[in-house]
Motif scaffolding. Structure first.
Motif: not given
Ligand code: SF4
Ligand code: SF4
Length: 165
Positions: A51, A92, A99, A102, A107, A114, A117
């Motif tokens: 991430c 993203l 991300c 994050l 998450c 998604p 991921c």
């Protein structure tokens, strides 16, 4: 990040291994099982490197799911949380931590994340064949301990060290 040093040190060998796998028969289900075992030993919440480092592509279905989860309109999700990259299409958005979703090492949209991921690191699940997914593994071994260790175990399984030195 120690994993980066380790992965970079093995990059050349890992690229050779991918070429080696393409030329040899292998039992995909055995490789998947190896990856599952290794993933089971690693705490992703203590890592979150994927991430932080990798981009996440989003499909229409992903946007739909995120919109429902966040209680937003799809077009709002698109403009607020996604952007279009020349190489990868819709992804993203990212900030200095990685991300946009994050939060620390976790998450914030985990249940609605998604598909890419969910499939990460694409050793057990993913789109395309196992071999086609291998082309990014030398890169991923530089930040994902699951990939690094799986590649090492695959080399043993394939007899790569003895044959390729
Ligand atoms: S959506 Fe969640 S799992 Fe996917 S990259 Fe962002 S923080 Fe990681
Ligand atoms: S980089 Fe690999 S080990 Fe780290 S959180 Fe992602 S999948 Fe888990």
């Amino acid at each position: 990040m120690q994993i980066r040093r380790l992965g970079e040190r093995k990059r050349g060998e890992n690229e050779k291994f991918r070429a080696y796998l393409k030329r040899h028969n292998f039992v995909e289900r055995r490789y998947k099982r190896i990856a599952e075992e290794i993933a089971g030993q690693i705490d992703c919440t203590a890592c979150a490197n994927c991430c932080k480092v990798a981009t996440a592509q989003v499909s229409d279905r992903d946007v739909e799911r995120l919109a429902k989860y966040l209680g937003m309109r799809e077009r709002e999700v698109l403009s607020e949380y996604t952007e279009v990259s020349e190489d990868e299409g819709r992804i993203l958005k990212r900030n200095e931590n990685g991300c946009v979703f994050l939060d620390g090492n976790l998450c914030s949209v985990y249940e609605a994340r998604p598909d890419t991921c969910k499939d990460f690191p694409h050793l057990v699940h993913g789109t395309g064949s196992f071999l086609s997914r291998m082309w990014k593994m030398a890169d991923r071994a530089c930040y994902c301990p699951i990939v690094y260790n799986a590649l090492e175990a695959y080399k043993e399984e394939a007899g790569f060290r003895t044959l390729a030195g």
